[in-house]
Design a protein around this motif. Structure first.
Motif, PDB file in Angstrom:
ATOM      1  N   TYR A 162      -0.268  -0.662  -1.621  1.00  0.00           N
ATOM      2  CA  TYR A 162       0.749   0.082  -0.875  1.00  0.00           C
ATOM      3  C   TYR A 162       0.704   1.559  -1.259  1.00  0.00           C
TER       4      TYR A 162
ATOM      5  N   GLU B  63       5.973   3.698  -0.218  1.00  0.00           N
ATOM      6  CA  GLU B  63       6.332   2.283  -0.193  1.00  0.00           C
ATOM      7  C   GLU B  63       6.650   1.772  -1.595  1.00  0.00           C
TER       8      GLU B  63
ATOM      9  N   LEU C 247      10.048  -3.589   0.579  1.00  0.00           N
ATOM     10  CA  LEU C 247       8.813  -2.867   0.881  1.00  0.00           C
ATOM     11  C   LEU C 247       8.717  -2.594   2.377  1.00  0.00           C
TER      12      LEU C 247
ATOM     13  N   ARG D 267       7.046  -1.336   5.289  1.00  0.00           N
ATOM     14  CA  ARG D 267       5.673  -0.896   5.512  1.00  0.00           C
ATOM     15  C   ARG D 267       5.633   0.397   6.327  1.00  0.00           C
TER      16      ARG D 267
END
Length: 411
Positions: free
Chosen positions: A94, A98, A108, A110
């Protein structure tokens, strides 16, 4: 247990004098209510019991050691974790923004991107532009933080929603306040800019063109450096948050501690050492010079890891795929090998890995310090949020007085 306790009952449960119970009230640690029948106050039994448990836990901490509860980062002898997730794996999958969101919220989202509020960015740029040309990166970031604070009328709102909103605006404001050395990417942090915040930071670190592979390594470095438990700068942030300073002031406290030569100042030393190794054609004379003058070899060893710093290992692995990084990476590995032959048992830390990146792409010696400060701002905010949930002013150790015993004559 009754729902309400008298002052005497509360004092007995807490193991303190009645006067101390009222001191807890004045410090905001206990709520009180006037007894409608008697002349004293009463206290919520559950609240008193919770404070008693907290006091016992803190009293059980090892003598002379400040113990701080945190659910953010766990460090083990060979790895570290963000909220229970392997931090190296998380950062490898990531982006920085994030990972910051994961540290802040445990979620999280995206593709999240941080955007600088125009009024904060304008204020920060004006303030930074007024600094002398020789100002260092941390000088600029400190001034930008103070200017952004003044431009944010909601900075005193310490609710989680408000603090996170401030953080999502402050971090890109810090990046946007730095002078541009190369071609600035398109605004908005989209794919054209490349890797979100890392893409915006790249032209402020080097005049070389935007290199997607190198920017990806920069993004990895930011994510890896987001937090590292209670480093000196993070402890400074928690002390500020304990007094209920707003998030901008907490970040300023962290930047102040970071500028110390034993914390953020290690990166420039590793950068200059690698340049010296490349110029002299080998690590042996450079290492010898450091040892001859009693200096530590920079970029080696970490008090929390028995072997190689896992952040360094992750960055070396990614840098090994970049042709431009090959000479500096070979120099770094030679430094480690030379010191290993001397039986010093020191492994590479993240400062050495950052130095490979900064040397390879024509960045200044202070570039690693800039990366560190921008990245760690997310961690500082996470710790400030945790501290806001603790009792206020708990970061108050007692001084051990060693001066002359009173009374002394008036000078």
């Amino acid at each position: 247990m009754n729902d309400r306790l008298t002052t005497r009952e509360a004092a007995e449960l807490l193991g303190v004098k009645p006067a101390t119970v009222y001191a807890y009230v004045s410090r905001g640690l206990l709520g009180s209510r006037r007894d409608p029948v008697g002349r004293g106050s009463t206290f919520d039994a559950a609240e008193v019991a919770a404070l008693a448990r907290r006091n016992r836990r803190e009293a059980a901490a090892p003598s002379g050691e400040l113990a701080v509860r945190t659910a953010l980062t766990l460090i083990e002898p060979d790895r570290y974790w963000f909220r229970g997730v392997d931090a190296v794996e998380l950062a490898g999958r990531y982006g920085y923004e994030e990972v910051a969101e994961w540290l802040w919220t445990g979620r999280l989202p995206r593709g999240t991107r941080f955007t600088a509020p125009p009024e904060l960015l304008a204020a920060a740029r004006r303030a930074v532009a007024a600094l002398p040309d020789h100002s260092g990166p941390v000088d600029r970031l400190r001034v930008a933080t103070a200017a952004a604070a003044v431009a944010d009328p909601l900075r005193f709102d310490l609710s989680e929603e408000s603090v996170l909103g401030a953080a999502r605006g402050l971090i890109p404001t810090l990046v946007g306040s730095l002078p541009v050395l190369g071609t600035e990417p398109p605004a908005g942090g989209g794919e054209a800019g490349g890797h979100g915040l890392a893409g915006q930071l790249w032209p402020r670190l080097t005049g070389l063109p935007h290199d997607p592979s190198a920017v990806a390594v920069l993004d990895l470095a930011l994510a890896l450096l987001t937090d590292h438990d209670l480093a000196a700068s993070t402890l400074a942030v928690r002390v500020a948050a304990s007094s209920r300073s707003h998030p901008y002031a907490c970040v300023s406290a962290g930047l102040g501690a970071l500028e110390g030569p034993l914390h953020g100042g290690a990166g420039p030393l590793a950068h200059r050492m690698l340049l010296d190794v490349l110029e002299r054609g080998g690590a042996a004379p450079v290492v010898a010079d450091h040892l001859r003058t009693g200096r530590r070899v920079p970029g080696l060893g970490h008090r929390l890891y028995q072997g190689e710093d896992p952040r360094a290992g992750a960055l070396f692995a990614r840098l090994s795929a970049l042709d431009a990084a090959a000479p500096a990476l070979a120099a770094a590995r030679e430094v480690v090998a030379v010191t290993a032959r001397q039986g010093r048992g020191l492994h590479a830390n993240v400062d050495l890995a950052l130095a490979v990146l900064t040397v390879s792409y024509g960045m200044s010696a202070e570039a690693g310090e800039t990366v560190f400060a921008v990245a760690r701002t997310a961690g500082w905010i996470a710790h400030a949020l945790e501290e806001y949930g603790e009792r206020p002013l708990r970061m108050r150790p007692t001084g051990h007085y060693t001066g002359p015993r009173p009374p002394q004559p008036l000078p």
